[in-house]
Design an enzyme around this catalytic site. Structure first.
Site, PDB file in Angstrom:
ATOM      1  NE  ARG A 127     -13.995   6.253   6.115  1.00  0.00           N
ATOM      2  CZ  ARG A 127     -13.684   7.419   6.627  1.00  0.00           C
ATOM      3  NH1 ARG A 127     -14.589   8.367   6.742  1.00  0.00           N
ATOM      4  NH2 ARG A 127     -12.451   7.670   7.023  1.00  0.00           N
ATOM      5  CG  ASP A 175      -9.928   7.530   8.913  1.00  0.00           C
ATOM      6  OD1 ASP A 175      -9.379   7.741   7.815  1.00  0.00           O
ATOM      7  OD2 ASP A 175     -10.655   6.545   9.123  1.00  0.00           O
ATOM      8  CG  HIS A 204      -5.421   7.380   5.486  1.00  0.00           C
ATOM      9  ND1 HIS A 204      -5.546   6.401   4.532  1.00  0.00           N
ATOM     10  CD2 HIS A 204      -6.669   7.585   5.967  1.00  0.00           C
ATOM     11  CE1 HIS A 204      -6.805   6.027   4.442  1.00  0.00           C
ATOM     12  NE2 HIS A 204      -7.523   6.732   5.305  1.00  0.00           N
ATOM     13  CG  HIS A 236      -7.121   2.874   7.571  1.00  0.00           C
ATOM     14  ND1 HIS A 236      -7.082   3.837   8.546  1.00  0.00           N
ATOM     15  CD2 HIS A 236      -8.012   3.331   6.645  1.00  0.00           C
ATOM     16  CE1 HIS A 236      -7.914   4.821   8.237  1.00  0.00           C
ATOM     17  NE2 HIS A 236      -8.490   4.537   7.086  1.00  0.00           N
TER      18      HIS A 236
HETATM   19  C1  SIN Z   1     -10.939   4.496   4.533  1.00  0.00           C
HETATM   20  O1  SIN Z   1      -9.811   4.937   4.361  1.00  0.00           O
HETATM   21  O2  SIN Z   1     -11.618   4.841   5.507  1.00  0.00           O
HETATM   22  C2  SIN Z   1     -11.537   3.531   3.547  1.00  0.00           C
HETATM   23  C3  SIN Z   1     -10.920   2.196   3.625  1.00  0.00           C
HETATM   24  C4  SIN Z   1     -11.498   1.240   2.604  1.00  0.00           C
HETATM   25  O3  SIN Z   1     -12.365   1.621   1.805  1.00  0.00           O
HETATM   26  O4  SIN Z   1     -11.080   0.082   2.585  1.00  0.00           O
END
Ligand code: SIN
Length: 282
Positions: free
Chosen positions: A264, A99, A97, A249
């Site tokens: 995050r 973000d 995906h 990602h």
């Molecule tokens: C995310 O999708 O922002 C998380 C990625 C991760 O935890 O590696």
């Protein structure tokens, strides 16, 4: 210390060494920003950051994005803590995906700071949507450039329902958003194949889901070809930042017996510009 840039793969990603993210001069930040545009995803190892340090570094990239439905840390609401306990399945980001494609102004960048990681596994994978666009045939490029995607945070999907306990603000989830399938990166001006999998990208505007889904699946499979990817292997103190405008990602769910904790932050983005919008403006 001298800033050194080491590519993570032949296509995207770089590890940057020789800098302390707590004390970055303007010229070092400019070099890091240039590397971000060149490599799309960066990682910095052995950084010793407090939440305030991470927030200060994030602010150098732009305004911090408040997530529409995830709550941040009580004392640092800018930071969302992603925790997977040992024995729990990873449900956060464990699929390809980009973000917040389901909002009109999706996040420009996402930053993860590794607090606790498994001894092996738990990497994050990245795929270049720029390389994916470049590798399309001319006929497919012409067709793709006319399409707009319809994107929705589907509160009723099985995945979303499973996530419910992690989404305290779930009821305020964003309205649907449409975007050009061929998105122009606002800084590099490069076209990218800007698409998410189900349930987020549900269909193309003006087409049914049945008509759209085979093509969406084709684009996703194409965009995630191994030669368009790289991965970050985390260790405590690694900070990664990636460009959502040209990357997909995915968090790998391959560490069933371990805990993983990441901090995050997302950085606000702009309204998307399509290849046709750019041609019309010229
Ligand atoms: C995310 O999708 O922002 C998380 C990625 C991760 O935890 O590696």
């Amino acid at each position: 210390m001298t800033l050194k840039i080491t590519p993570l793969s032949g296509t995207i990603g770089a590890e940057i060494s020789g800098i302390d993210l707590r004390n970055l001069s303007n010229s070092e930040f400019d070099a890091v920003h240039r590397a971000f545009l060149d490599h799309a995803v960066l990682c910095f190892r052995d950084q010793d950051l407090t939440p305030d340090d991470q927030i200060a570094f994030a602010r150098r990239w732009g305004e911090i994005h408040d997530h529409p439905y995830l709550n941040g840390l009580p004392d640092h609401p800018e930071i969302i803590e992603i925790v997977k306990e040992a024995g729990e399945r990873n449900r956060f980001g464990a699929y390809w995906h980009t973000d917040q494609i389901f909002t009109p102004t999706p996040a420009m960048a996402t930053m993860l700071y590794a607090k606790e990681v498994p001894p092996v596994g738990g990497d994050t994978m990245f795929a270049s949507l720029t390389s994916a666009y470049d590798a399309l045939s001319d006929g497919m490029k012409a067709m793709a450039s006319r399409l707009r995607t319809f994107n929705l945070y589907d509160k009723q999907s099985p995945r979303s329902k499973r996530m419910a306990e992690k989404i305290p603000n779930r009821e305020t989830a964003a309205e649907p958003a449409t975007h050009p399938l061929v998105r122009i990166h606002p800084e590099t001006k490069k076209p990218a194949l800007y698409v998410n999998g189900m349930p987020t990208t549900t269909h193309f505007v003006g087409m049914t889901q049945d008509e759209s889904q085979p093509l969406i699946r084709h684009f996703l499979k194409h965009a995630t070809r191994p030669e368009f990817t790289c991965r970050i292997r985390w260790s405590p103190g690694t900070l990664g930042i990636w460009d959502n405008r040209c990357l997909l990602h995915m968090a790998l769910d391959d560490y069933p017996d371990y805990r993983r904790v990441m901090h995050r932050i997302t950085i606000k983005g702009d309204a998307t510009i399509g290849i046709h919008d750019l041609e019309a403006a010229e």
